[in-house]
Motif scaffolding. Structure first.
Motif, PDB file in Angstrom:
ATOM      1  N   ALA A  29     -29.505   1.226  11.859  1.00  0.00           N
ATOM      2  CA  ALA A  29     -28.336   0.697  12.276  1.00  0.00           C
ATOM      3  C   ALA A  29     -27.093   1.435  12.499  1.00  0.00           C
ATOM      4  O   ALA A  29     -26.240   1.297  13.239  1.00  0.00           O
ATOM      5  N   ASN A  30     -27.017   2.547  11.553  1.00  0.00           N
ATOM      6  CA  ASN A  30     -26.000   3.392  11.377  1.00  0.00           C
ATOM      7  C   ASN A  30     -25.980   4.284  12.737  1.00  0.00           C
ATOM      8  O   ASN A  30     -24.910   4.519  13.331  1.00  0.00           O
ATOM      9  N   ILE A  31     -26.947   4.614  13.022  1.00  0.00           N
ATOM     10  CA  ILE A  31     -27.254   5.414  14.111  1.00  0.00           C
ATOM     11  C   ILE A  31     -26.770   4.965  15.435  1.00  0.00           C
ATOM     12  O   ILE A  31     -25.969   5.447  16.139  1.00  0.00           O
ATOM     13  N   ALA A  32     -27.213   3.579  15.682  1.00  0.00           N
ATOM     14  CA  ALA A  32     -26.801   2.811  16.785  1.00  0.00           C
ATOM     15  C   ALA A  32     -25.191   2.887  16.761  1.00  0.00           C
ATOM     16  O   ALA A  32     -24.442   2.975  17.758  1.00  0.00           O
ATOM     17  N   ALA A  33     -24.545   2.600  15.504  1.00  0.00           N
ATOM     18  CA  ALA A  33     -23.196   2.422  15.669  1.00  0.00           C
ATOM     19  C   ALA A  33     -22.303   3.683  15.831  1.00  0.00           C
ATOM     20  O   ALA A  33     -21.409   3.624  16.660  1.00  0.00           O
ATOM     21  N   MET A  34     -23.077   4.640  15.625  1.00  0.00           N
ATOM     22  CA  MET A  34     -22.414   6.102  15.934  1.00  0.00           C
ATOM     23  C   MET A  34     -22.202   6.365  17.338  1.00  0.00           C
ATOM     24  O   MET A  34     -21.505   7.165  17.720  1.00  0.00           O
ATOM     25  N   THR A  35     -23.139   5.603  18.076  1.00  0.00           N
ATOM     26  CA  THR A  35     -23.097   5.996  19.571  1.00  0.00           C
ATOM     27  C   THR A  35     -22.142   5.277  20.470  1.00  0.00           C
ATOM     28  O   THR A  35     -21.792   5.423  21.474  1.00  0.00           O
ATOM     29  N   ILE A  36     -21.494   4.451  19.508  1.00  0.00           N
ATOM     30  CA  ILE A  36     -20.224   3.606  20.106  1.00  0.00           C
ATOM     31  C   ILE A  36     -19.058   4.238  20.214  1.00  0.00           C
ATOM     32  O   ILE A  36     -17.967   3.948  21.001  1.00  0.00           O
ATOM     33  N   LYS A  37     -18.962   5.336  19.634  1.00  0.00           N
ATOM     34  CA  LYS A  37     -17.661   6.140  19.269  1.00  0.00           C
ATOM     35  C   LYS A  37     -16.761   6.298  20.970  1.00  0.00           C
ATOM     36  O   LYS A  37     -17.618   6.716  21.569  1.00  0.00           O
ATOM     37  N   GLY A  38     -15.543   6.274  20.585  1.00  0.00           N
ATOM     38  CA  GLY A  38     -14.766   6.440  21.604  1.00  0.00           C
ATOM     39  C   GLY A  38     -14.475   5.144  22.544  1.00  0.00           C
ATOM     40  O   GLY A  38     -13.317   5.241  23.377  1.00  0.00           O
ATOM     41  N   HIS A  64     -18.366  -3.064  21.294  1.00  0.00           N
ATOM     42  CA  HIS A  64     -18.561  -3.343  19.657  1.00  0.00           C
ATOM     43  C   HIS A  64     -19.806  -3.325  19.109  1.00  0.00           C
ATOM     44  O   HIS A  64     -19.912  -2.963  17.810  1.00  0.00           O
ATOM     45  N   CYS A  65     -20.746  -3.168  19.891  1.00  0.00           N
ATOM     46  CA  CYS A  65     -22.266  -3.400  19.350  1.00  0.00           C
ATOM     47  C   CYS A  65     -23.089  -2.224  19.960  1.00  0.00           C
ATOM     48  O   CYS A  65     -23.009  -2.184  21.256  1.00  0.00           O
ATOM     49  N   ALA A  66     -24.125  -1.905  19.281  1.00  0.00           N
ATOM     50  CA  ALA A  66     -25.049  -1.010  20.006  1.00  0.00           C
ATOM     51  C   ALA A  66     -26.549  -1.340  19.153  1.00  0.00           C
ATOM     52  O   ALA A  66     -26.477  -1.388  17.882  1.00  0.00           O
ATOM     53  N   ILE A  67     -27.616  -1.732  19.774  1.00  0.00           N
ATOM     54  CA  ILE A  67     -28.864  -1.825  19.369  1.00  0.00           C
ATOM     55  C   ILE A  67     -29.723  -0.555  19.178  1.00  0.00           C
ATOM     56  O   ILE A  67     -29.645   0.344  20.142  1.00  0.00           O
ATOM     57  N   PHE A  68     -30.047  -0.344  18.105  1.00  0.00           N
ATOM     58  CA  PHE A  68     -31.070   0.698  17.729  1.00  0.00           C
ATOM     59  C   PHE A  68     -32.022   1.054  18.839  1.00  0.00           C
ATOM     60  O   PHE A  68     -33.017  -0.089  18.818  1.00  0.00           O
ATOM     61  N   THR A  69     -32.136   2.301  19.418  1.00  0.00           N
ATOM     62  CA  THR A  69     -33.624   2.474  19.915  1.00  0.00           C
ATOM     63  C   THR A  69     -33.898   3.808  19.519  1.00  0.00           C
ATOM     64  O   THR A  69     -33.228   4.429  19.016  1.00  0.00           O
ATOM     65  N   GLU A  70     -35.326   3.958  19.588  1.00  0.00           N
ATOM     66  CA  GLU A  70     -36.076   5.282  19.129  1.00  0.00           C
ATOM     67  C   GLU A  70     -35.230   6.604  20.004  1.00  0.00           C
ATOM     68  O   GLU A  70     -35.088   7.686  19.270  1.00  0.00           O
ATOM     69  N   GLU A  71     -34.724   6.330  21.022  1.00  0.00           N
ATOM     70  CA  GLU A  71     -34.169   7.402  21.945  1.00  0.00           C
ATOM     71  C   GLU A  71     -32.960   7.861  21.068  1.00  0.00           C
ATOM     72  O   GLU A  71     -32.626   9.079  20.991  1.00  0.00           O
ATOM     73  N   MET A  72     -32.158   6.944  20.577  1.00  0.00           N
ATOM     74  CA  MET A  72     -30.999   7.259  19.834  1.00  0.00           C
ATOM     75  C   MET A  72     -31.499   8.134  18.588  1.00  0.00           C
ATOM     76  O   MET A  72     -30.602   8.969  18.470  1.00  0.00           O
ATOM     77  N   ARG A  73     -32.399   7.877  18.092  1.00  0.00           N
ATOM     78  CA  ARG A  73     -32.839   8.763  16.892  1.00  0.00           C
ATOM     79  C   ARG A  73     -33.184   9.993  17.256  1.00  0.00           C
ATOM     80  O   ARG A  73     -32.934  11.069  16.567  1.00  0.00           O
ATOM     81  N   GLN A  74     -34.020  10.159  18.386  1.00  0.00           N
ATOM     82  CA  GLN A  74     -34.288  11.306  18.903  1.00  0.00           C
ATOM     83  C   GLN A  74     -33.419  12.248  19.344  1.00  0.00           C
ATOM     84  O   GLN A  74     -33.099  13.437  19.122  1.00  0.00           O
ATOM     85  N   GLU A  75     -32.052  11.538  19.925  1.00  0.00           N
ATOM     86  CA  GLU A  75     -31.157  12.414  20.293  1.00  0.00           C
ATOM     87  C   GLU A  75     -30.439  12.752  19.164  1.00  0.00           C
ATOM     88  O   GLU A  75     -29.839  14.183  19.470  1.00  0.00           O
ATOM     89  N   MET A  76     -30.202  12.168  18.159  1.00  0.00           N
ATOM     90  CA  MET A  76     -29.540  12.378  16.878  1.00  0.00           C
ATOM     91  C   MET A  76     -30.291  13.904  16.315  1.00  0.00           C
ATOM     92  O   MET A  76     -29.546  14.673  15.998  1.00  0.00           O
ATOM     93  N   VAL A  77     -31.528  13.853  16.007  1.00  0.00           N
ATOM     94  CA  VAL A  77     -32.201  14.575  15.620  1.00  0.00           C
ATOM     95  C   VAL A  77     -32.004  15.950  16.341  1.00  0.00           C
ATOM     96  O   VAL A  77     -31.749  16.967  16.044  1.00  0.00           O
ATOM     97  N   HIS A  78     -32.285  15.679  17.914  1.00  0.00           N
ATOM     98  CA  HIS A  78     -32.123  16.998  18.496  1.00  0.00           C
ATOM     99  C   HIS A  78     -30.491  17.484  18.489  1.00  0.00           C
ATOM    100  O   HIS A  78     -30.405  18.748  18.402  1.00  0.00           O
TER     101      HIS A  78
END
Ligand code: C2E
Ligand code: CA
Ligand code: CA
Length: 430
Positions: free
Chosen positions: A149-158, A163-177
């Motif tokens: 849920a936190n990874i999803a929240a971080m994508t909202i920055k800026g 206000h909301c973002a739903i977690f997806t596996e791509e978000m996690r991959q992007e963060m790992v990248h």
């Protein structure tokens, strides 16, 4: 709470300030519900949210006001009316919620959070950013769910409106990248994995080369050949871009001083300068030292600053630009037309060259508005004493129209894509 033991237990699982569960309490309650399995088909959601710039509220209005905002969170959730919600405070301004997905949709959540400040008559702006994790596997570790849920929240920055973002596996991959990229930069610079590519800037009338833009490519040991789009944004987030920039500037000076380029003093190179390095200061000193060390005339080394960098332009940034110009280095305003205050920047900061962004150039034949803007920007920039480069010119027709409008230089696939240094020198430095 009757006994001491009750009290100890209560505080082991609750947060003193808000009365909500703490991390241990939240985890244990959620586990209980997920394991109870009363109705196995029920689906659940975890939210993790925080208050944007909470530190600022504390600093500007004091800790008492900060605490008041934190205590407001349980009330906010009561107002939302989510049945059987389990609420927790992890630390500082980080909160979590758990509920049955069917009770509250993300759209409803998004709607509710719009204008929280007005709705609740708060005295200052409060924006809540929520990461949403829809639980797939009830046996997953609760802390892992919170992290997602936190990874999803971080994508909202800026964003001001989202206000909301739903977690997806791509978000996690992007963060790992992004983490792999940042962790491997240092070694990559040492091993020379970052390669310099040059893209010519051509004179539209004489069809001769004027100079080139210096662009990076990364031959990554694990990820293969990378274009800047997949590593520059990661490095910009944490300031590591400054290391890359300095590295690229030095490479540019070396290229200018090598035997082939030395025979063509008319060819200039322009490097990109990130916002970080401009803000940090020290850029002028670094560049001066490099020019001295490699015996390069300042007129051969140019600096591109992307338009968005000028947003909230500080006096420090303006001074740096002025100092660079004072030692004879031309400043190019990159990606012109993409920022929020293009004209404001032009009014305030004298610069030498304007690079019209690719998005205008690529639509110039089909979109009348792009055409009209470019048509008027060119004479205006000239009157301000600037030269003009049109970026991303791909066709002869685009070039013809731009030339007719008074544009004297183009950069784009029509002439050349960015190419490795040896290829550039073979072709343009005979
Ligand atoms: P930029 O400064 O706007 O650079 C121009 C980009 O447009 C380059 O992408 C170039 O390959 C592309 N381009 C040029 N002509 C054409 C064309 O005719 N058609 C199309 N479709 N594209 C064209 P590239 O090399 O992928 O770089 C992307 C961005 O990454 C650059 O945009 C620049 O902002 C940044 N960048 C690249 N290298 C560095 C670097 O060493 N340091 C910093 N700070 N930024 C860099
Ligand atoms: Ca550029
Ligand atoms: Ca550009």
């Amino acid at each position: 709470m009757n006994t001491n033991a009750d009290r100890v237990k209560y505080f082991a699982y609750h947060d003193g300030l808000t009365g909500l569960y703490n991390r241990a309490g939240f985890e244990s309650r959620v586990k209980e519900v997920l394991a109870s399995n009363i109705s196995p088909n029920k689906r659940y959601t975890i939210l993790r949210w925080n208050i944007e710039d909470f530190k600022l509220i504390n600093e500007m209005f004091g800790r008492v006001e900060g605490d008041r905002v934190l205590q407001f969170m349980p009330r906010l959730f009561q107002e939302m009316n989510i049945a059987d919600v389990i609420l927790g405070r992890l630390e500082s301004d980080h909160f979590v919620a758990f509920y049955e997905t069917a009770y509250y949709s993300v759209d409803k959540l998004e709607q509710f959070l719009t204008d929280v400040t007005d709705k609740f008559h708060l005295e200052h702006y409060v924006k809540i950013k929520i990461g949403v994790y829809n639980i797939e596997n009830k046996e997953t570790d609760v802390n892992h769910m919170i992290d997602c849920a936190n990874i999803a929240a971080m994508t909202i920055k800026g964003s001001r409106t989202c206000h909301c973002a739903i977690f997806t596996e791509e978000m996690r991959q992007e963060m790992v990248h992004a983490e792999v990229i940042s962790a491997s930069l240092e070694a990559a610079l040492e091993r020379e994995e970052i390669e310099i590519y040059l893209q010519p800037v051509m004179d539209t009338r004489t069809k001769k080369i004027l100079g080139a833009e210096v662009l990076s490519r990364w031959n990554h040991s694990e990820k293969g050949f990378l274009f800047p789009g997949s590593f520059i944004p990661c490095l910009e987030k944490n300031g590591l871009i400054m290391k890359l920039d300095r590295y690229v500037w030095e490479k540019a000076c070396r290229i200018l001083s090598d035997a082939k380029m030395s025979r063509h003093p008319e060819i200039t190179l322009s490097v990109n300068m990130s916002r970080h390095i401009l803000q940090e200061g020290g850029a002028v000193k670094t560049i001066k030292e490099l020019l001295d060390r490699y015996h390069i005339a300042p007129s051969r080394f140019k600096v591109e600053i992307t338009e968005s960098t000028y947003m909230n332009c500080t006096t420090g940034i303006m001074e740096t630009i002025q100092e660079l110009r004072n030692i004879g280095i031309a400043i190019l305003m990159d990606d012109f037309g993409t920022g929020f205050s293009s004209l404001e920047v032009l009014r305030k900061i004298p610069m030498d060259c304007l690079k019209i962004d690719i998005s205008f150039v690529q639509n110039i034949l089909t979109d009348i508005r792009s055409k009209i803007i470019v048509e008027h920007v060119i004479p205006m920039a000239k009157e301000l004493g600037m030269t003009i480069i049109a970026e991303g010119v791909e066709t002869k027709d685009q070039e013809k129209l731009l030339t007719a409008m008074g544009c004297e230089a183009v950069q784009g696939y029509l002439y050349e894509k960015p190419i490795p240094v040896y290829e550039f020198e073979e072709k343009y430095c005979k």
